[in-house]
Design an enzyme around this catalytic site. Structure first.
Site, PDB file in Angstrom:
ATOM      1  N   TYR A   1     -17.328 -52.237   3.338  1.00  0.00           N
ATOM      2  CA  TYR A   1     -16.112 -51.520   3.751  1.00  0.00           C
ATOM      3  C   TYR A   1     -16.030 -51.487   5.272  1.00  0.00           C
ATOM      4  O   TYR A   1     -14.982 -51.779   5.857  1.00  0.00           O
ATOM      5  CB  TYR A   1     -16.130 -50.103   3.188  1.00  0.00           C
TER       6      TYR A   1
ATOM      7  N   SER B   1     -10.789 -47.592  10.526  1.00  0.00           N
ATOM      8  CA  SER B   1     -11.561 -46.454  10.035  1.00  0.00           C
ATOM      9  C   SER B   1     -12.638 -46.118  11.046  1.00  0.00           C
ATOM     10  O   SER B   1     -13.034 -46.973  11.856  1.00  0.00           O
ATOM     11  CB  SER B   1     -12.226 -46.809   8.696  1.00  0.00           C
TER      12      SER B   1
END
Length: 264
Positions: free
Chosen positions: A155, A142
Site C-alpha cells: 500500500y 497517504s
C-alpha cells in the site's frame, strides 16, 4: 481553482472521503461526476446529495480497466458539457501482513487500483483539462506514501508512486493552465479497512489517538480547500503533520516510532 460552476470528477465517490468530497463540492457550487465501482454506493451518494443531485452524474467504472477509464472523459462531457478538474481519491489498503506473507494477486490489485487507476485517470483527462481556461488535478496519496508502515508495505509503495507521479506532473504542467496538488491524509475515520478486506482484530483506540483522527467531512474540506488554493501539497490531519516533521529530520526514527506503535 475556484470550484464554483466547475465540473469536477471524483473517484471513490461511493463513500468515505470521496462521498464527502462530492457533497463539499456541491455545497460550493460545483457540478460533479461521481465515479465508483459500486453502483449502490453511488446511488446512496446521489440520494444524500438531495436537491443538489441534479448537478451530479454517476459513473460505474472499474479503475483497473484502462479502456473503461479512457472512455470516461467523453461520458462526463456528454452529461456536463465540459470537465475542469479531477480528484483521484479511490484506493484500497492491503491485508495487515508482511510482504513475504502477501500473495501476488493482492499485491497486483493494490497497485492496479491505487497507482494505475490514478495514472489512467490522469492520462485520460489531461488532454481535456489542457483545453480549459483553468484545470486541476488532485491526487490522494497517504501518510503511508512517505512513511513506512509495517504490514502495509505494498500500500505504501503504491501511494509513494502516486506522490512522485503527482509531484512530477506539477513540474511538467507548471507552464500550463493545469495545476496539480498531492494530498497526504493521516488517520481518517472511514470504512477503508472493511472495504479493502483488511480488517484487523478489534483494538481499543485511546482518546489521544481518537482526537488525531479526522472525520471524512473534515478531510474532504481540507482536500477541496487545497485544490481551490492550488497548493503543491496538502497534509490532512494532526498525525500526518507530526510524522512529516519527524520524518524530515530523522527518517529512521520516524519509521521506528510507527513500527513500535503498531506493535503495541
Amino acid at each position: 481553482m475556484n470550484v464554483l460552476n466547475k465540473v469536477i470528477v471524483v473517484t471513490g465517490a461511493g463513500g468515505g472521503i470521496g462521498r464527502e468530497i462530492v457533497l463539499n463540492l456541491l455545497a460550493k457550487g460545483a457540478s460533479v461526476a461521481a465515479v465508483d465501482i459500486n453502483q449502490e454506493a453511488l446511488a446512496e451518494t446521489l440520494k444524500i446529495a438531495g436537491d443538489k443531485g441534479s448537478k451530479v452524474s454517476i459513473h460505474v467504472v472499474n479503475l483497473t480497466e484502462r479502456e473503461a477509464v479512457e472512455a470516461l472523459p467523453e461520458q462526463v462531457i456528454a452529461h456536463h458539457g465540459s470537465v475542469d478538474g479531477i480528484i483521484n481519491n479511490a484506493g484500497i489498503i492491503q491485508p495487515f501482513v508482511h510482504v513475504n506473507e502477501l500473495d501476488y494477486e493482492k499485491i497486483k490489485l493494490v497497485m492496479d487500483i491505487n497507482f494505475y487507476g490514478t495514472l489512467y485517470m490522469v492520462k485520460s483527462f489531461i488532454p481535456y483539462l489542457l483545453k480549459r481556461p483553468v484545470g486541476h488535478i488532485t491526487n490522494i496519496s497517504s501518510m503511508g506514501g512517505f512513511l513506512p508502515v509495517p504490514g502495509q508495505s505494498i500500500y505504501g509503495a503504491s501511494k509513494a508512486a502516486v506522490k512522485l507521479l503527482t509531484e512530477a506532473l506539477h513540474s511538467e504542467l507548471k507552464d500550463t493552465n493545469v495545476k496539480v496538488t498531492v494530498v497526504f491524509p493521516g488517520g481518517v475515520g472511514t470504512n477503508i479497512m472493511k472495504n479493502s478486506g483488511a480488517e484487523r482484530s478489534n483494538q481499543p483506540v485511546d482518546e489521544k489517538q481518537r482526537q488525531k483522527i479526522l472525520t471524512p467531512k473534515e478531510a474532504a474540506e481540507i482536500i477541496v480547500t487545497g485544490m481551490e488554493k492550488d497548493k503543491f501539497s496538502v497534509l490532512a490531519g494532526k498525525d500526518v503533520y507530526l510524522m512529516d516533521k519527524i520524518y524530515r529530520v530523522n527518517p529512521k526514527k520516524a519509521a521506528e516510532l510507527i513500527a513500535k506503535k503498531l506493535k503495541h
